[in-house]
Design a protein around this motif. Structure first.
Motif, short mmCIF file in Angstrom:
data_model
loop_
_atom_site.label_atom_id
_atom_site.label_comp_id
_atom_site.label_asym_id
_atom_site.label_seq_id
_atom_site.Cartn_x
_atom_site.Cartn_y
_atom_site.Cartn_z
N ALA A 1 27.11 22.10 -33.57
CA ALA A 1 27.88 21.65 -34.75
C ALA A 1 29.38 21.74 -34.50
CB ALA A 1 27.50 22.49 -35.96
N SER A 2 29.81 22.82 -33.87
CA SER A 2 31.25 22.99 -33.64
C SER A 2 31.76 22.04 -32.56
CB SER A 2 31.58 24.44 -33.28
OG SER A 2 30.87 24.88 -32.14
N GLN A 3 30.95 21.76 -31.55
CA GLN A 3 31.36 20.78 -30.54
C GLN A 3 31.57 19.41 -31.18
OE1 GLN A 3 28.26 21.14 -27.50
NE2 GLN A 3 29.77 21.96 -26.06
N LYS A 4 30.64 19.01 -32.03
CA LYS A 4 30.77 17.72 -32.72
C LYS A 4 32.01 17.70 -33.61
CE LYS A 4 25.78 16.79 -32.87
NZ LYS A 4 24.58 16.71 -33.76
N ALA A 5 32.27 18.83 -34.26
CA ALA A 5 33.43 18.91 -35.15
C ALA A 5 34.74 18.78 -34.39
CB ALA A 5 33.40 20.23 -35.92
N PHE A 6 34.87 19.53 -33.31
CA PHE A 6 36.12 19.47 -32.53
C PHE A 6 36.31 18.09 -31.89
CE2 PHE A 6 35.47 24.27 -32.00
CZ PHE A 6 36.37 24.57 -33.01
N GLN A 7 35.22 17.49 -31.46
CA GLN A 7 35.31 16.16 -30.85
C GLN A 7 35.68 15.09 -31.87
OE1 GLN A 7 31.46 15.78 -28.97
NE2 GLN A 7 31.98 17.18 -27.31
N ALA A 8 35.39 15.36 -33.15
CA ALA A 8 35.69 14.39 -34.21
C ALA A 8 37.18 14.35 -34.55
CB ALA A 8 34.89 14.72 -35.46
N LEU A 9 37.90 15.41 -34.23
CA LEU A 9 39.33 15.44 -34.54
C LEU A 9 40.08 14.34 -33.81
CD1 LEU A 9 39.90 19.31 -34.38
CD2 LEU A 9 39.94 17.86 -36.43
N ALA B 1 39.02 26.67 -41.58
CA ALA B 1 39.53 27.79 -40.78
C ALA B 1 39.14 27.62 -39.31
CB ALA B 1 38.99 29.11 -41.32
N VAL B 2 37.93 27.12 -39.08
CA VAL B 2 37.47 26.86 -37.71
C VAL B 2 38.36 25.80 -37.06
CG1 VAL B 2 35.58 25.99 -36.29
CG2 VAL B 2 35.08 27.49 -38.23
N LEU B 3 38.59 24.71 -37.78
CA LEU B 3 39.40 23.63 -37.23
C LEU B 3 40.85 24.06 -37.02
CD1 LEU B 3 38.10 20.60 -39.35
CD2 LEU B 3 37.35 21.35 -37.08
N ALA B 4 41.38 24.85 -37.94
CA ALA B 4 42.77 25.30 -37.84
C ALA B 4 42.99 26.19 -36.62
CB ALA B 4 43.18 26.04 -39.11
N SER C 1 37.88 14.63 -41.90
CA SER C 1 36.76 14.43 -42.81
C SER C 1 35.44 14.56 -42.06
CB SER C 1 36.85 13.06 -43.48
OG SER C 1 35.72 12.83 -44.31
N LYS C 2 35.34 13.88 -40.94
CA LYS C 2 34.13 13.95 -40.12
C LYS C 2 33.96 15.36 -39.54
CE LYS C 2 31.63 11.30 -36.60
NZ LYS C 2 31.05 12.43 -35.86
N ALA C 3 35.06 15.95 -39.11
CA ALA C 3 34.99 17.28 -38.50
C ALA C 3 34.48 18.32 -39.49
CB ALA C 3 36.36 17.67 -37.97
N ILE C 4 34.99 18.28 -40.71
CA ILE C 4 34.54 19.22 -41.75
C ILE C 4 33.05 19.01 -42.02
CG2 ILE C 4 34.68 19.79 -44.21
CD1 ILE C 4 37.01 20.98 -42.81
#
Length: 218
Positions: A91-99, A122-125, A103-106
């Motif tokens: 999930a976190s790999q997909k989120a970071f790659q979405a940046l 907080a994870v993204l920040a 919106s998609k990352a969250i």
């Protein structure tokens, strides 16, 4: 700290006071947790480029930081600590790659039990402070006037306002990220509360709290 304030020196002062505000709260382990969140975790995440991810243990420590700096909700920590390692990594790999599509990352992160938009932010920040600020209560109140609506839609409004404020302050000659703006707003709010409590030790800050109200995950 008024969000509309355009005086660079006041923003700089609020941001530089952040660490002392953390210490002034006298909460167990908050200083070390804040150091982990602001320094150690970002370094760990970037060391994993080009496919960064967060581990369950790191996510648990991040949640401890979030709850200790803000309002303690042990159930959220229980949920996060029980998450499967592979699921968190994916999930976190997909989120970071979405940046930089926040919106998609969250959305990629909020599939995890116990992780709402605020925790996801907080994870993204931690990885991209120049893109995604943490959705703290104090910064929400300052930027949007309330801290009740912890939805993706509200976060996008919040993030946009902090991004614009960061650009405004950077244009003044200082380098500010949206995450710097969040920390300055948090620092200012905590400083104001400390002044209030010193002048009136019996001041009750939680008059409106309803202990029976159910809360959504954040």
């Amino acid at each position: 700290m008024e969000f509309e304030c355009s005086t660079l020196s006041l923003w700089r002062e609020a941001l530089s006071s952040y660490s002392s505000r953390i210490q002034s709260l006298n909460k167990p382990n908050l200083v070390s947790l804040d150091d982990f969140y602001r320094n150690e975790l970002p370094s760990l995440l970037h060391q994993r480029n080009p496919s960064p991810f967060i581990t369950t243990s790191e996510l648990s420590d991040l949640m401890r930081w979030k709850l200790t700096r803000g309002k303690w909700r042990p159930r959220l920590l229980d949920f996060v600590s029980a998450l499967d390692e592979a699921v968190v990594k994916s999930a976190s790999q997909k989120a970071f790659q979405a940046l930089p599509d926040i919106s998609k990352a969250i959305s990629e992160l909020t599939v995890l039990k116990g992780v709402g938009p605020a925790t996801a932010s907080a994870v993204l920040a931690a990885y991209a402070p120049d893109v995604a600020p943490f959705m703290s209560d104090e910064a929400m109140v300052a930027a949007l006037g309330n801290s009740k609506d912890y939805t993706l839609k509200q976060y996008l409004l919040f993030a946009n306002k902090l991004q614009e404020k960061a650009k405004e302050l950077t244009a003044e000659g200082e380098s500010f990220t949206p995450s710097d703006v969040e920390r300055a707003l948090w620092s200012g709010a905590v400083g104001a509360k400390l002044l209030s409590s010193e002048s009136d030790p019996d001041l009750k800050t939680d008059k409106s709290k309803n202990p029976n109200k159910r809360r959504r995950k954040r």
